[in-house]
Design an enzyme around this catalytic site. Structure first.
Site, short mmCIF file in Angstrom:
data_model
loop_
_atom_site.label_atom_id
_atom_site.label_comp_id
_atom_site.label_asym_id
_atom_site.label_seq_id
_atom_site.Cartn_x
_atom_site.Cartn_y
_atom_site.Cartn_z
N GLY A 45 32.98 -26.95 3.21
CA GLY A 45 31.78 -26.20 3.58
C GLY A 45 30.65 -26.53 2.65
CD GLN A 50 27.21 -25.33 -1.91
OE1 GLN A 50 27.53 -25.05 -0.76
NE2 GLN A 50 28.08 -25.71 -2.83
CB CYS A 99 32.20 -23.94 -5.45
SG CYS A 99 30.48 -23.93 -4.95
CG LEU A 100 31.55 -29.44 -2.35
CD1 LEU A 100 30.84 -29.98 -1.12
CD2 LEU A 100 32.53 -30.46 -2.89
CG HIS A 141 32.80 -20.22 -0.90
ND1 HIS A 141 33.46 -20.18 -2.10
CD2 HIS A 141 31.90 -21.24 -0.99
CE1 HIS A 141 32.96 -21.13 -2.89
NE2 HIS A 141 32.03 -21.79 -2.23
CD GLU A 142 30.14 -23.06 1.89
OE1 GLU A 142 29.00 -23.19 1.37
OE2 GLU A 142 31.15 -23.60 1.41
CG HIS A 145 26.76 -21.15 -1.89
ND1 HIS A 145 26.58 -21.38 -3.24
CD2 HIS A 145 27.99 -21.63 -1.59
CE1 HIS A 145 27.65 -21.97 -3.73
NE2 HIS A 145 28.53 -22.14 -2.75
#
Length: 174
Positions: A45, A50, A99-100, A141-142, A145
């Site tokens: 995701g 991000q 997480c990226l 999670h996304e 952000h």
């Protein structure tokens, strides 16, 4: 085009993303770039913030395992969520998240087990999705952000302190 990922503690990750108002070519390009970027980094995701764009847009593509045990994320399986809103959530589940924007860190996080979300697709059409599996975790999670939050903020005080110490050490070594 693969874009650069914004990495913690970059202040942009604290921004509250703005509602998408134009479902145009620029949005479509952003979503396509987000897919390429997520794939290039082996993510499942990615939120627009991000890649440095503070719009309420996110994508999720949960890898499918093929007959050879390989994992694939065909573009047509990408869930694109614009201006998502959780309209129902219940239950509780712990899941190990990464997480990226915080590469190499994985921690158990508690989230709602079941979510129901309203969102728009890339063309502005409204949809509702409901899930009580990994997708529910990924959506939450996304969506965090989009509200300027990263998953480590959900950790206990002690785990958070340990993370901060470890992260500072990593940044010095980089």
């Amino acid at each position: 085009m693969v874009r650069e990922i914004v990495v913690y503690p970059d202040k942009r990750l604290k921004l509250i993303s703005k509602e998408v108002e134009s479902f145009n070519g620029a949005l479509h390009d952003l979503l396509d770039d987000m897919y390429e970027t997520m794939r290039a980094r082996n993510g499942v995701g990615l939120a627009a913030i991000q890649v440095g764009i503070d719009l309420r847009a996110l994508i999720i593509n949960i890898p499918l395992e093929d007959t050879d045990g390989e994992h694939d994320q065909p573009k047509e399986n990408t869930l694109e969520m614009i201006n998502p809103v959780i309209i129902e959530k219940d239950g509780s589940e712990k899941f190990q998240e990464g997480c990226l924007s915080i590469p190499g860190i994985y921690e158990e996080v508690e989230r709602a087990k079941h979510v129901k979300v309203e969102y728009c697709d890339r063309d502005g059409h409204k949809h509702t999705i409901e899930d009580n599996d990994f997708l529910a975790i990924a959506i939450q999670h996304e969506m965090d952000h989009l509200d300027g939050k990263v998953f480590i903020e959900k950790l206990s005080y002690m785990k958070r302190k340990k993370f901060e110490k470890e992260w500072k050490r990593r940044l010095k070594e980089a």
